[in-house]
Design an enzyme around this catalytic site. Structure first.
Site, PDB file in Angstrom:
ATOM      1  N   HIS A  30       0.845   7.914   7.113  1.00  0.00           N
ATOM      2  CA  HIS A  30       0.729   6.663   6.356  1.00  0.00           C
ATOM      3  C   HIS A  30      -0.702   6.153   6.325  1.00  0.00           C
ATOM      4  O   HIS A  30      -1.160   5.659   5.292  1.00  0.00           O
ATOM      5  CB  HIS A  30       1.627   5.564   6.957  1.00  0.00           C
ATOM      6  CG  HIS A  30       3.035   5.607   6.470  1.00  0.00           C
ATOM      7  ND1 HIS A  30       3.389   5.442   5.150  1.00  0.00           N
ATOM      8  CD2 HIS A  30       4.198   5.784   7.136  1.00  0.00           C
ATOM      9  CE1 HIS A  30       4.694   5.515   5.025  1.00  0.00           C
ATOM     10  NE2 HIS A  30       5.217   5.729   6.221  1.00  0.00           N
ATOM     11  N   CYS A  84      12.060   6.757   5.585  1.00  0.00           N
ATOM     12  CA  CYS A  84      10.881   5.889   5.641  1.00  0.00           C
ATOM     13  C   CYS A  84      11.266   4.505   5.143  1.00  0.00           C
ATOM     14  O   CYS A  84      11.966   4.383   4.132  1.00  0.00           O
ATOM     15  CB  CYS A  84       9.774   6.488   4.771  1.00  0.00           C
ATOM     16  SG  CYS A  84       8.255   5.530   4.736  1.00  0.00           S
ATOM     17  N   LEU A  85      10.812   3.480   5.833  1.00  0.00           N
ATOM     18  CA  LEU A  85      11.116   2.112   5.413  1.00  0.00           C
ATOM     19  C   LEU A  85      10.550   1.808   4.026  1.00  0.00           C
ATOM     20  O   LEU A  85      11.087   0.982   3.309  1.00  0.00           O
ATOM     21  CB  LEU A  85      10.554   1.109   6.433  1.00  0.00           C
ATOM     22  CG  LEU A  85      11.166   1.169   7.832  1.00  0.00           C
ATOM     23  CD1 LEU A  85      10.445   0.206   8.774  1.00  0.00           C
ATOM     24  CD2 LEU A  85      12.652   0.888   7.795  1.00  0.00           C
ATOM     25  N   GLN A 120       2.150  -0.148   5.351  1.00  0.00           N
ATOM     26  CA  GLN A 120       3.513  -0.474   4.948  1.00  0.00           C
ATOM     27  C   GLN A 120       3.768  -1.976   4.883  1.00  0.00           C
ATOM     28  O   GLN A 120       4.795  -2.401   4.366  1.00  0.00           O
ATOM     29  CB  GLN A 120       4.526   0.172   5.890  1.00  0.00           C
ATOM     30  CG  GLN A 120       4.542   1.684   5.788  1.00  0.00           C
ATOM     31  CD  GLN A 120       5.585   2.259   6.717  1.00  0.00           C
ATOM     32  OE1 GLN A 120       5.318   2.485   7.892  1.00  0.00           O
ATOM     33  NE2 GLN A 120       6.771   2.489   6.178  1.00  0.00           N
ATOM     34  N   HIS A 125       4.430  11.207  11.360  1.00  0.00           N
ATOM     35  CA  HIS A 125       4.911  10.462  10.188  1.00  0.00           C
ATOM     36  C   HIS A 125       4.066   9.199   9.978  1.00  0.00           C
ATOM     37  O   HIS A 125       3.605   8.933   8.869  1.00  0.00           O
ATOM     38  CB  HIS A 125       6.396  10.098  10.377  1.00  0.00           C
ATOM     39  CG  HIS A 125       6.972   9.320   9.236  1.00  0.00           C
ATOM     40  ND1 HIS A 125       7.809   9.884   8.304  1.00  0.00           N
ATOM     41  CD2 HIS A 125       6.835   8.018   8.885  1.00  0.00           C
ATOM     42  CE1 HIS A 125       8.158   8.953   7.414  1.00  0.00           C
ATOM     43  NE2 HIS A 125       7.580   7.813   7.757  1.00  0.00           N
ATOM     44  N   GLU A 126       3.870   8.434  11.049  1.00  0.00           N
ATOM     45  CA  GLU A 126       3.096   7.189  10.931  1.00  0.00           C
ATOM     46  C   GLU A 126       1.616   7.466  10.666  1.00  0.00           C
ATOM     47  O   GLU A 126       0.973   6.756   9.900  1.00  0.00           O
ATOM     48  CB  GLU A 126       3.280   6.313  12.172  1.00  0.00           C
ATOM     49  CG  GLU A 126       4.714   5.870  12.421  1.00  0.00           C
ATOM     50  CD  GLU A 126       5.397   5.233  11.216  1.00  0.00           C
ATOM     51  OE1 GLU A 126       4.734   4.539  10.408  1.00  0.00           O
ATOM     52  OE2 GLU A 126       6.614   5.440  11.064  1.00  0.00           O
ATOM     53  N   GLY A 143       9.090   3.159  13.653  1.00  0.00           N
ATOM     54  CA  GLY A 143       7.655   3.255  13.473  1.00  0.00           C
ATOM     55  C   GLY A 143       7.260   2.454  12.254  1.00  0.00           C
ATOM     56  O   GLY A 143       8.059   2.303  11.316  1.00  0.00           O
TER      57      GLY A 143
END
Length: 184
Positions: A142, A96-97, A50, A138-139, A45
């Protein structure tokens, strides 16, 4: 185009993102770039903040998880709105990235209903559960300026403070290109 992933400490990650008006940007190009960036970083994702874009858009592809039902879970969410979340909350270790090298147990609702536009600005309202719901939550966080670390206890945040500070300075291991917050 592969974008660098913005890491912890950058203000764009803590800001509520702006809605996208149809025709205001090339969402097809952005979608393609976001998927390419996500795959390069081995993610499932990726939200626009991000990659440094404060826009209410995220992409998901659950196929790398090799779980039943995830093989066709590839979607684009533009201007999404979670209508409701329900079901017993369940814990799962998330990463998380934008926070490389840190994974923590996070509790999330089992089901949700979400209203969103796809890349052609066609409106959808769908229900998701299990891992699909978790990835979306989660996304979605963001684009509301929330990171998974925001759910941690004050004690756990203190324990991770040094690691998070190091990430914000670029002192972290990521096998993808990152963008370190600029110093002011």
């Amino acid at each position: 185009m592969i974008y660098p992933i913005v890491v912890y400490g950058d203000p764009v990650l803590k800001r509520e993102a702006d809605e996208i008006e149809e025709g205001s940007i090339d969402v097809i190009k952005l979608k393609d770039d976001m998927f390419e960036t996500m795959y390069e970083a081995s993610g499932i994702g990726l939200a626009a903040p991000q990659i440094g874009k404060s826009l209410r858009m995220f992409v998901v592809d659950g196929s790398p998880l090799e779980e039943e039902g995830m093989e066709n879970f590839k979607k684009v969410f533009i201007n999404p709105e979670i209508v409701w979340e329900e079901g017993e909350k369940w814990n799962f270790e998330e990463g998380c990235l934008s926070i490389p090298g840190i994974r923590e147990e996070i509790s999330r609702h089992a089901k949700l209903r979400i209203n969103y536009l796809d890349e052609n600005f066609v409106e959808h309202e769908e229900e998701f559960d299990g891992m699909k719901a978790r990835i979306i939550q989660h996304e979605y966080d963001h684009i509301d300026g929330i990171l998974f670390t925001d759910y941690l206890t004050p004690f756990k945040k203190r324990v991770l403070k040094g690691k998070l500070n190091n990430i914000s300075k670029g002192k972290c291991d990521a096998d993808y290109k990152i963008k370190i917050p600029s110093k002011k």
